[in-house]
Structures are given as C-alpha cells and as structure tokens.
Design a protein around this motif. Structure first.
Motif, mmCIF file in Angstrom:
data_model
loop_
_atom_site.group_PDB
_atom_site.id
_atom_site.type_symbol
_atom_site.label_atom_id
_atom_site.label_comp_id
_atom_site.label_asym_id
_atom_site.label_seq_id
_atom_site.Cartn_x
_atom_site.Cartn_y
_atom_site.Cartn_z
ATOM 1 N N VAL A 132 -29.005 -24.017 87.872
ATOM 2 C CA VAL A 132 -28.865 -25.400 88.340
ATOM 3 C C VAL A 132 -29.574 -25.593 89.677
ATOM 4 O O VAL A 132 -30.273 -26.589 89.881
ATOM 5 C CB VAL A 132 -27.380 -25.795 88.452
ATOM 6 C CG1 VAL A 132 -27.233 -27.174 89.086
ATOM 7 C CG2 VAL A 132 -26.720 -25.792 87.076
ATOM 8 N N LEU A 133 -29.403 -24.638 90.586
ATOM 9 C CA LEU A 133 -30.113 -24.738 91.858
ATOM 10 C C LEU A 133 -31.625 -24.681 91.633
ATOM 11 O O LEU A 133 -32.391 -25.370 92.322
ATOM 12 C CB LEU A 133 -29.682 -23.611 92.796
ATOM 13 C CG LEU A 133 -28.252 -23.691 93.328
ATOM 14 C CD1 LEU A 133 -27.939 -22.485 94.204
ATOM 15 C CD2 LEU A 133 -28.030 -24.980 94.109
ATOM 16 N N GLY A 134 -32.048 -23.878 90.666
ATOM 17 C CA GLY A 134 -33.464 -23.845 90.316
ATOM 18 C C GLY A 134 -33.958 -25.180 89.792
ATOM 19 O O GLY A 134 -35.072 -25.617 90.104
ATOM 20 N N LEU A 135 -33.122 -25.853 88.992
ATOM 21 C CA LEU A 135 -33.489 -27.177 88.469
ATOM 22 C C LEU A 135 -33.568 -28.200 89.605
ATOM 23 O O LEU A 135 -34.432 -29.088 89.577
ATOM 24 C CB LEU A 135 -32.476 -27.623 87.410
ATOM 25 C CG LEU A 135 -32.577 -26.899 86.064
ATOM 26 C CD1 LEU A 135 -31.380 -27.234 85.184
ATOM 27 C CD2 LEU A 135 -33.874 -27.270 85.356
ATOM 28 N N TYR A 136 -32.678 -28.087 90.585
ATOM 29 C CA TYR A 136 -32.786 -28.974 91.747
ATOM 30 C C TYR A 136 -34.112 -28.744 92.466
ATOM 31 O O TYR A 136 -34.799 -29.693 92.858
ATOM 32 C CB TYR A 136 -31.611 -28.735 92.711
ATOM 33 C CG TYR A 136 -30.386 -29.550 92.389
ATOM 34 C CD1 TYR A 136 -30.440 -30.940 92.337
ATOM 35 C CD2 TYR A 136 -29.156 -28.943 92.138
ATOM 36 C CE1 TYR A 136 -29.317 -31.692 92.050
ATOM 37 C CE2 TYR A 136 -28.029 -29.688 91.849
ATOM 38 C CZ TYR A 136 -28.111 -31.062 91.799
ATOM 39 O OH TYR A 136 -27.006 -31.816 91.509
ATOM 40 N N GLY A 137 -34.459 -27.476 92.655
ATOM 41 C CA GLY A 137 -35.739 -27.169 93.273
ATOM 42 C C GLY A 137 -36.905 -27.658 92.443
ATOM 43 O O GLY A 137 -37.916 -28.153 92.979
ATOM 44 N N PHE A 138 -36.768 -27.554 91.127
ATOM 45 C CA PHE A 138 -37.793 -28.037 90.197
ATOM 46 C C PHE A 138 -38.005 -29.546 90.358
ATOM 47 O O PHE A 138 -39.145 -30.030 90.426
ATOM 48 C CB PHE A 138 -37.346 -27.672 88.776
ATOM 49 C CG PHE A 138 -37.974 -28.463 87.672
ATOM 50 C CD1 PHE A 138 -39.318 -28.316 87.364
ATOM 51 C CD2 PHE A 138 -37.208 -29.332 86.909
ATOM 52 C CE1 PHE A 138 -39.891 -29.033 86.328
ATOM 53 C CE2 PHE A 138 -37.758 -30.045 85.878
ATOM 54 C CZ PHE A 138 -39.114 -29.901 85.581
ATOM 55 N N HIS A 139 -36.918 -30.294 90.461
ATOM 56 C CA HIS A 139 -37.035 -31.747 90.610
ATOM 57 C C HIS A 139 -37.604 -32.124 91.984
ATOM 58 O O HIS A 139 -38.377 -33.085 92.098
ATOM 59 C CB HIS A 139 -35.674 -32.400 90.409
ATOM 60 C CG HIS A 139 -35.214 -32.405 88.982
ATOM 61 N ND1 HIS A 139 -35.962 -32.963 87.968
ATOM 62 C CD2 HIS A 139 -34.093 -31.900 88.393
ATOM 63 C CE1 HIS A 139 -35.319 -32.821 86.819
ATOM 64 N NE2 HIS A 139 -34.186 -32.174 87.053
ATOM 65 N N VAL A 140 -37.236 -31.374 93.013
ATOM 66 C CA VAL A 140 -37.816 -31.627 94.334
ATOM 67 C C VAL A 140 -39.314 -31.347 94.309
ATOM 68 O O VAL A 140 -40.117 -32.094 94.890
ATOM 69 C CB VAL A 140 -37.113 -30.768 95.407
ATOM 70 C CG1 VAL A 140 -37.855 -30.867 96.743
ATOM 71 C CG2 VAL A 140 -35.670 -31.201 95.583
ATOM 72 N N GLY A 141 -39.707 -30.274 93.623
ATOM 73 C CA GLY A 141 -41.123 -29.955 93.509
ATOM 74 C C GLY A 141 -41.914 -31.034 92.788
ATOM 75 O O GLY A 141 -43.039 -31.371 93.193
ATOM 76 N N ILE A 142 -41.341 -31.602 91.743
ATOM 77 C CA ILE A 142 -42.002 -32.699 91.026
ATOM 78 C C ILE A 142 -42.142 -33.919 91.934
ATOM 79 O O ILE A 142 -43.176 -34.600 91.936
ATOM 80 C CB ILE A 142 -41.216 -33.057 89.754
ATOM 81 C CG1 ILE A 142 -41.294 -31.915 88.745
ATOM 82 C CG2 ILE A 142 -41.738 -34.343 89.125
ATOM 83 C CD1 ILE A 142 -40.500 -32.147 87.489
ATOM 84 N N TRP A 143 -41.118 -34.171 92.711
ATOM 85 C CA TRP A 143 -41.164 -35.308 93.639
ATOM 86 C C TRP A 143 -42.277 -35.139 94.672
ATOM 87 O O TRP A 143 -43.046 -36.064 94.941
ATOM 88 C CB TRP A 143 -39.805 -35.458 94.313
ATOM 89 C CG TRP A 143 -39.781 -36.426 95.462
ATOM 90 C CD1 TRP A 143 -40.326 -37.673 95.488
ATOM 91 C CD2 TRP A 143 -39.195 -36.207 96.749
ATOM 92 N NE1 TRP A 143 -40.107 -38.264 96.711
ATOM 93 C CE2 TRP A 143 -39.412 -37.386 97.505
ATOM 94 C CE3 TRP A 143 -38.484 -35.156 97.316
ATOM 95 C CZ2 TRP A 143 -38.955 -37.514 98.817
ATOM 96 C CZ3 TRP A 143 -38.026 -35.291 98.608
ATOM 97 C CH2 TRP A 143 -38.270 -36.461 99.344
ATOM 98 N N LEU A 144 -42.400 -33.942 95.218
ATOM 99 C CA LEU A 144 -43.381 -33.711 96.273
ATOM 100 C C LEU A 144 -44.807 -33.560 95.742
ATOM 101 O O LEU A 144 -45.765 -33.777 96.478
ATOM 102 C CB LEU A 144 -43.004 -32.459 97.076
ATOM 103 C CG LEU A 144 -41.705 -32.546 97.879
ATOM 104 C CD1 LEU A 144 -41.399 -31.217 98.545
ATOM 105 C CD2 LEU A 144 -41.767 -33.669 98.909
ATOM 106 N N SER A 145 -44.947 -33.190 94.479
ATOM 107 C CA SER A 145 -46.295 -32.969 93.941
ATOM 108 C C SER A 145 -46.784 -34.110 93.055
ATOM 109 O O SER A 145 -47.992 -34.356 92.977
ATOM 110 C CB SER A 145 -46.331 -31.662 93.142
ATOM 111 O OG SER A 145 -45.384 -31.683 92.072
ATOM 112 N N LEU A 146 -45.859 -34.801 92.388
ATOM 113 C CA LEU A 146 -46.248 -35.887 91.483
ATOM 114 C C LEU A 146 -45.630 -37.225 91.864
ATOM 115 O O LEU A 146 -45.925 -38.239 91.220
ATOM 116 C CB LEU A 146 -45.849 -35.538 90.038
ATOM 117 C CG LEU A 146 -46.465 -34.275 89.441
ATOM 118 C CD1 LEU A 146 -45.899 -34.003 88.054
ATOM 119 C CD2 LEU A 146 -47.983 -34.405 89.371
#
Length: 417
Positions: free
Chosen positions: A253-267
């Motif tokens: 779940v923490l990885g998924l939070y990081g995944f969504h933050v990464g999408i926000w910052l890159s896309l």
C-alpha cells in the motif's frame, strides 16, 4: 504506519475502523457530489457512449434532485441510521450518477464512483457488524435490560468483524490487479521497454511543460524508466496477491502511494480517489488508542433508564484502553455517596481521579475529553452559549425521560415478573 489485511483476518478488537470507514466514505461522496454542476454537464454536445445515453434524464433538474437526495441519504449513512435503506439508496444514486457522467467523461474520477458504489453496498449488507452506528444503539434496547447493563459494567471482550472493509479491500485489489493484468496481456516486454514509458513522459511534458518536474530527469535515464515500469506491474499485481496470500499489505500500500505520487510528479495525473480508498484500510483504531487518555474516570448511571444506558454504549465501545469504570446507582461505591451536592437520582455523574464530580451535560463532556480526537467538540461544548443550551436540553431529557425517552427498564421488569 500500518494497513490492515482484512481479507486475511477481518476481526478487530474494536469497531472503530468500520465506523471511521463509514464516515470517511460518506465524506468522500459528499466531496464528489456537492460541488458538481449537472446543468453544465448537459451543455456538452459530445456523447462518448450512445448506448448509455438512454439512462440520461431529459432534464438536468432530475439530476439536481438526485444530488440533494444523495446528500440526505449520505448523512443518514454517515451516522449509521437505517443503514439498509440509506446505503442501498445511496449506492443506486451513485451508480446512476456514475453512468450519466461516464457518457460524457470516462476519466478515473468517474469510474471511481462505481468502486465506491460497491463499498456502499457492502456496508449495507454487513450493517449488523457495525456496532458504532445509530442502528446499533437503537437495537441495543431490544434485548433484556440486564444484558445491556452487563455490557456497560463488564469488560468489552467482544471481537468485531469488519466484513464491509474485507470485501471493499478485495474489490480494490481486483481493480489494481486488472490494470496490471491488462499490461501483461498486452505485452509485458513492450510495457517495461524504456521507449514505451519515455514516449508517454515526453508527450505529457510537451503539452504541459513545467507541470511534470520528474518527466525530464527520467527521460535522461532509461534504466530508471524501466524500473518504474517494472515497479508499476509489481505493485498493481501485488496487492491482490498479498491479500489472498494472507500476508501484510503495508509495504504494498505504501508502494502504491509512492506510485501515485510518482505519476503526479511525472505525468501530472492525480489519482485522488485511489488515495482516498486506500486510506480506508489504515489501522485507525491504533491511532485512536494512541490519542485516548489514560485518565481514570468513574461513571454512575441510572440502571432503570433504557435511554441512559443506550446513550452510554458508544462511550463504552470507544473506551479502548478501559479507563472508564461504569457503575449503576445501586452499585456506586460508598465514597461517592458521601460527597456533598451529589444527587444520583437527578443526573448521571462522572468522577475524575480526584473524585471531582461532573453532572449531566458536563459528565458527557468529560467522557468526550477522554480522546484528543474529540478536542474540537470539547472546545465547542465548553462555549458559554452551547453549554447553557446543552445543560437545559439534558435537564429536560432527565426530567421527562420516563415519559418521552423510553425509560422502560422498570416497566419491562414488571411485565416479565
């Protein structure tokens, strides 16, 4: 920070997580609904899915009426009132709103409505497991008076099943798994190839320069792009696998939070709905326990008043650290009987560690003070105008409880005898 794998074990030692998730879900739909302008949606000339257009009402006024009906049913759902009806009606309206929006807008913010709709259904199906709801408090009076008094004066040894959260988490896991599985079916090698994600990053950065701070740095490192793609597959597929395997889900779940933050910052794409849904499964009961006071209180209530006993049941369930000792008027310790200006026949009393008495309205305020979570409410109820009104309301209820507020212990005992 810990998230709960309810699929492995839906049993908790308090009903707080289920109650919190219910209120949280109602707040989410409030946020999704209250600002939405259905009249503006009807001005869109383009219809993406003609097959669903038949479900669109001829007038936006109907959708506006649905919107306000949903706000009413969500309010009942939030407090747990008539959960079978309020959850079902809310789910039907949310589903219809989702279909109408999907005809015009197929974004993740629209499809998320259907995920939340399933959750509303689960809360309705497992409403009898929700012990911190208005329905649960109302139904507590249907048993014998003695059993309710025993629940208050005894120890909370029950286990509480969070089946609504169990199936909701499974739905979220299936949604993520479906997204990852589609990438695998369409070609995992092509997906993790650096040119695949790099092309997407370049496209978004070209259309929205400056809004994607991670896009340009990633484009210069193909290995990082490949690792990001692999990490996406692992996380999307991994949630359901860990749920079914019965292992801890916090890391995923923490990885998924990081995944969504990464999408926000890159896309510059924000999956706010997914972030909200994942938050439902946090161990909020542990946070509540940490915020609970260690102050010892003694509470004395009228065992002959059904209304009094039922109103105290939530405080018993919220006393997760077992710092409140409940006594009936007939079992109150002698040292409290000897205190001046204490009339147990006239009001409920709470005594602190210094044997300082708080009566009626102020006793309820001391019970709220047992958790820092209720600090805003404690502050509000301490304001002079609120306190004066609250004291008068309590006095009215106490003086008329046998006539208007179902103080029926004695009556029921007489019938049984």
């Amino acid at each position: 920070m810990k998230f709960v794998n309810y699929v492995r074990n839906p049993i908790r030692d308090s009903p707080i997580n289920t109650a919190f998730a219910r209120v949280f879900l109602a707040f989410y739909f409030f946020w999704k609904t209250v600002w939405y302008d259905w009249r503006q949606l009807y001005d869109i000339p383009l219809v993406l899915y003609e097959g669903y257009a038949v479900l669109i009402p001829p007038s936006p006024t109907i959708m506006v009426a649905e919107k306000y009906l949903l706000l009413i049913t969500l309010t009942a759902f939030a407090v747990g009132y008539r959960l079978r009806l309020s959850s079902l009606v809310s789910a039907v309206i949310v589903g219809h709103m989702g279909v109408v929006r999907y005809v015009y807008n197929t974004s993740g913010g629209t499809t998320a409505l259907f995920i939340g709709m399933y959750m509303l259904v689960f809360f309705g199906l497992y409403r009898h497991r929700d012990r911190l709801s208005v329905d649960a408090i109302r139904s507590a009076g249907s048993g014998s008076p003695a059993s309710l008094v025993d629940r208050l004066t005894g120890s909370v040894s029950d286990s509480f099943r969070a089946d609504a959260l169990r199936w909701s988490l499974l739905v979220v896991g299936i949604i993520y798994f479906g997204s990852g599985f589609a990438k695998v079916v369409n070609g995992p090698v092509a997906w993790v190839a650096p040119e695949n994600l790099s092309r997407t990053l370049l496209l978004f950065d070209s259309f929205m320069p400056g809004s994607n701070p991670l896009a340009e740095p990633l484009l210069g490192y193909p290995v990082l792009v490949t690792l990001a793609a692999i990490g996406t597959l692992v996380l999307e597929l991994g949630l359901l696998i860990t749920l079914l395997a019965g292992v801890g889900v916090t890391t995923v779940v923490l990885g998924l939070y990081g995944f969504h933050v990464g999408i926000w910052l890159s896309l510059d794409i924000v999956f706010f709905d997914s972030i909200m849904f994942l938050g439902l499964f946090f161990s909020w009961d542990r946070v509540y326990a940490a915020l609970a006071s260690d102050r010892e209180l003694t509470l004395v209530f009228d065992e002959h008043c059904l209304f009094c006993a039922r109103s105290l049941l939530p405080f018993k369930l919220l006393d997760v650290n077992e710092r409140i000792t409940f006594h009936t008027q007939s079992t109150v310790p002698e040292r409290y009987r000897e205190l001046d200006d204490v009339d147990f026949e006239n009001a409920m009393y709470v005594f602190d560690e210094d044997d300082r008495p708080y009566a009626g309205y102020h006793a309820f305020r001391e019970l709220l003070r047992q958790s820092k979570l209720f600090a805003p409410l404690v502050f509000l109820t301490g304001l002079s105008p609120v306190s004066r009104v609250g004291t008068r309301v309590y006095r009215y209820i106490a003086d008329n409880r046998s006539q208007h507020f179902a103080c029926a212990f004695n009556q029921q005992n007489e019938l049984e005898s």
